[in-house]
Design an enzyme around this catalytic site. Sequence first.
Site, PDB file in Angstrom:
ATOM      1  N   ASP A  73     -34.510   8.981 -14.916  1.00 33.75           N
ATOM      2  CA  ASP A  73     -34.555   7.832 -14.007  1.00 33.75           C
ATOM      3  C   ASP A  73     -33.310   7.771 -13.134  1.00 33.75           C
ATOM      4  O   ASP A  73     -32.371   7.064 -13.436  1.00 33.75           O
ATOM      5  CB  ASP A  73     -34.739   6.519 -14.781  1.00 33.75           C
ATOM      6  CG  ASP A  73     -33.892   6.490 -16.041  1.00 33.75           C
ATOM      7  OD1 ASP A  73     -33.238   7.505 -16.331  1.00 33.75           O
ATOM      8  OD2 ASP A  73     -33.881   5.444 -16.704  1.00 33.75           O
ATOM      9  N   HIS A  76      -0.734 -13.191   0.164  1.00 32.08           N
ATOM     10  CA  HIS A  76      -0.554 -12.791  -1.235  1.00 32.08           C
ATOM     11  C   HIS A  76       0.643 -11.868  -1.482  1.00 32.08           C
ATOM     12  O   HIS A  76       1.176 -11.844  -2.584  1.00 32.08           O
ATOM     13  CB  HIS A  76      -1.842 -12.201  -1.822  1.00 32.08           C
ATOM     14  CG  HIS A  76      -2.097 -10.766  -1.486  1.00 32.08           C
ATOM     15  ND1 HIS A  76      -2.797 -10.366  -0.381  1.00 32.08           N
ATOM     16  CD2 HIS A  76      -1.739  -9.626  -2.119  1.00 32.08           C
ATOM     17  CE1 HIS A  76      -2.868  -9.050  -0.342  1.00 32.08           C
ATOM     18  NE2 HIS A  76      -2.228  -8.567  -1.388  1.00 32.08           N
ATOM     19  N   ASP A 105      -7.776  -7.537  -3.496  1.00 32.35           N
ATOM     20  CA  ASP A 105      -6.555  -6.771  -3.263  1.00 32.35           C
ATOM     21  C   ASP A 105      -6.713  -5.366  -3.843  1.00 32.35           C
ATOM     22  O   ASP A 105      -6.468  -4.353  -3.191  1.00 32.35           O
ATOM     23  CB  ASP A 105      -5.398  -7.530  -3.942  1.00 32.35           C
ATOM     24  CG  ASP A 105      -4.064  -6.811  -3.837  1.00 32.35           C
ATOM     25  OD1 ASP A 105      -3.782  -6.242  -2.767  1.00 32.35           O
ATOM     26  OD2 ASP A 105      -3.302  -6.838  -4.822  1.00 32.35           O
ATOM     27  N   HIS A 119      -3.291  -4.973   5.583  1.00 30.63           N
ATOM     28  CA  HIS A 119      -3.748  -5.058   4.188  1.00 30.63           C
ATOM     29  C   HIS A 119      -4.153  -6.486   3.778  1.00 30.63           C
ATOM     30  O   HIS A 119      -5.305  -6.714   3.408  1.00 30.63           O
ATOM     31  CB  HIS A 119      -2.697  -4.454   3.253  1.00 30.63           C
ATOM     32  CG  HIS A 119      -2.887  -4.792   1.815  1.00 30.63           C
ATOM     33  ND1 HIS A 119      -3.982  -4.358   1.088  1.00 30.63           N
ATOM     34  CD2 HIS A 119      -2.152  -5.549   0.974  1.00 30.63           C
ATOM     35  CE1 HIS A 119      -3.892  -4.837  -0.149  1.00 30.63           C
ATOM     36  NE2 HIS A 119      -2.795  -5.566  -0.240  1.00 30.63           N
ATOM     37  N   GLU A 151       6.601 -11.493  -2.712  1.00 28.09           N
ATOM     38  CA  GLU A 151       7.108 -10.273  -3.314  1.00 28.09           C
ATOM     39  C   GLU A 151       7.806  -9.368  -2.288  1.00 28.09           C
ATOM     40  O   GLU A 151       8.868  -8.840  -2.557  1.00 28.09           O
ATOM     41  CB  GLU A 151       5.938  -9.519  -3.965  1.00 28.09           C
ATOM     42  CG  GLU A 151       6.304  -8.206  -4.616  1.00 28.09           C
ATOM     43  CD  GLU A 151       7.023  -8.398  -5.936  1.00 28.09           C
ATOM     44  OE1 GLU A 151       6.737  -9.417  -6.597  1.00 28.09           O
ATOM     45  OE2 GLU A 151       7.870  -7.563  -6.282  1.00 28.09           O
ATOM     46  N   ASP A 152       7.211  -9.225  -1.144  1.00 35.09           N
ATOM     47  CA  ASP A 152       7.661  -8.179  -0.220  1.00 35.09           C
ATOM     48  C   ASP A 152       8.449  -8.663   0.994  1.00 35.09           C
ATOM     49  O   ASP A 152       8.912  -7.852   1.781  1.00 35.09           O
ATOM     50  CB  ASP A 152       6.447  -7.380   0.300  1.00 35.09           C
ATOM     51  CG  ASP A 152       5.716  -6.677  -0.829  1.00 35.09           C
ATOM     52  OD1 ASP A 152       6.326  -6.520  -1.905  1.00 35.09           O
ATOM     53  OD2 ASP A 152       4.551  -6.294  -0.647  1.00 35.09           O
TER      54      ASP A 152
END
Length: 740
Positions: free
Chosen positions: A259, A72, A139, A48, A76-77
């Site tokens: 159109d 990134h 992201d 990712h 957090e993870d």
Amino acid sequence: MMRQYELVERVRRYNPDTDEALLNRAYVYAMRAHGTQKRASGDPYFSHPLEVAAILTDLRLDDATIVAALLHDTIEDTATTRAEIDELFGAEIGALVEGLTKIKKLDLVSKQAAQAENLRKLLLAIAEDVRVLLVKLADRLHNMRTLHYVPEVKRNRIAEETLEIYAPLAGRMGMQAIREELEELSFRQLSPEAYRTIVGRLESSRERHIQAIAEIEAQLTKKLADNGITAEVTGREKRPYSIWRKMERKTVGFEQLSDLIGFRVIVGELAECYRTLGIVHTTWPMVPGRFKDYISTPKQNGYRSLHTTVVGPGRQRVELQIRTRGMQDVAEYGIAAHALYKDGNSAYERLSSDTQAYGWLRRTIELLAEGDSPEEFLEHTKLELFHDQVFCFTPKGRLIALPRRATPIDFAYAVHTDIGDTAVGCKIDGKISPLVSELQNGSEVEIITATGATPPAAWESVVITGKARAAIRRATRAAIRAQYAGLGRKLVERAFERAGKPFDEPRVIASLHRLARTSLEDALAAVGRGELRANDVIKAVFPEWTEDVSVPQQQRRQPEPITEAGWFALARARSVKFKVPGHGAVSPAGPAIPIRGINGDLPVRFAPDGGAVPGDRIVGILTPGEGITIYPIQSPALKVFDDEPERWLDVRWDVDGQERHRFPARLKLTSLNEPGSLAQIAQVIGERDGNIDNVRMSRRSPDFTEVTIDIEVFDLKHLNAIIADLRAKSVVSSVERYNG
Ligand code: MN
């Protein structure tokens, strides 16, 4: 999964000076940090951040941004800390990753108040370094591309947030390619039925489109070559979401959309754009009103191009965008494209230089600091995100950019708050015009001011910009306060007179602490509002004084009657939450419907054929002795009251989004007489969670039936979504909302 050297290679292709060692270190670090974590798809988690970095290499971003993309999700993870990133990669990258971590958990489609606060945090993080937004958009793009792996229950929320916040933000930053892809992916998730219908119908006309595209490409390229212009002409079918939006906006069905294909003509230099335009217009008839010159007045996000629509061979409408290669890069990459044309320094310095898009961001942040309530801020930011701009000029030629539908009042406040506060009239292109008219692109606007004038409270519901609304509210509050203080002064002076005591301002001021008031005006206004008794002011100054109780209570406390005009001024200005009993037949449970802008105790009801739903602009009409009736502003029934402006009250919805109520609306629909057509219509409404209340049909011809449908919806957005879905159906030839 992309290999380490492939990523470095991608960066080196546009940036030969890239710090390869840095990229390599980040790659290895992020891969180790995420370890055996898996994505919902079953892929290793590290795929990712790697994909996100790859998307950013398409935008040709600097090393720090690419590295931040790789890292990134680490804070957090994983076990990674900010301090560790600072140490290994430097504080610049550390700050970017922390910014991304901060905004990661922000829920932008929650309840209004929380949503506003979160949007505020998001914008503040972006304001610190706009590269945070670029990584965030990449992201989100990768997450949307892989949305089908995410559990069903989460998908709509993510798609909704993307469509409401991230896609418009990408657009505002000028990144059209990302915006478009985000919109298409969200649309597909949120309106599967409409998506399928439009794709199906596009497929059925594909053959015709391919033919037309080839024909026009060839004709146009040759025609331009004959005139010595080398151009790259590419045609394409419009995307489902943009078709859907057009159906929604123009209130037409698919069949009336002529159109469906558009062309992009890329030429070498600016002058050739205009020469190309001339050639196009002399080859095919132009459709009036469709020509736009965004080269001489670029959009606020920096977009430049010529737009026109002509009637092409085969009599179909053809949209053309004419621009140079450089303009094309800006159209596609927006704020990120500015890195392409300059060298030296870091990309960040180049980005923060005063591009138009960045200017918008800065102004939005300034608005945050002006301290409106978060809900108001949200309302305005969303409005400004979604609306195109109009550009107008002051008599001295200064360019003022405003959201579409802005009024001269917005213009006045954009020039200066004092000008807005004292505006009494305006001239548009030299002609005296109402201050409430809608501004058109390119107009010259001259504001006429009068010293001492104050803005009427009613303007608050007319203006579009947050700045104007906040200023009007401030001025109105001050004016109302002065009005109350004036009334209070009269009451107090008279009370002193009756008591046989001198009204001496310095002595009253010296006694204010006994009344717990901070200023004389504050105390007088409290008396005017009925919160403080005039006699209590006397007692504060002369503690020994006693009231003459022989005067009957009622008579003594009788406030000065407020004149009718005064009452209207107060009613218009006060923003009192007012609960209204529900429309009996409409909401059997009889919920209270809060409406803002109505004072006091008058009964409020909805107009019988009005069908106002939250989101509609509404007005209240006062009937003396009866109360206030709420109408949607487009209701033809309002015409009767045109000559009685004093009966019109400005009211606004005050629905807080927590309790969802249904409101009645009426649709008029023309349907083909085909077996099962009514069932299809009912199905569309049902799938969108609309309640059908009543259906009436009348056959007008062997082919068509007119159908009137009473439905119940949550708000205008809900209603419009249903209308758009209905328009996408081939058995429906037209749908209109019906008002009285
Ligand atoms: Mn992520």
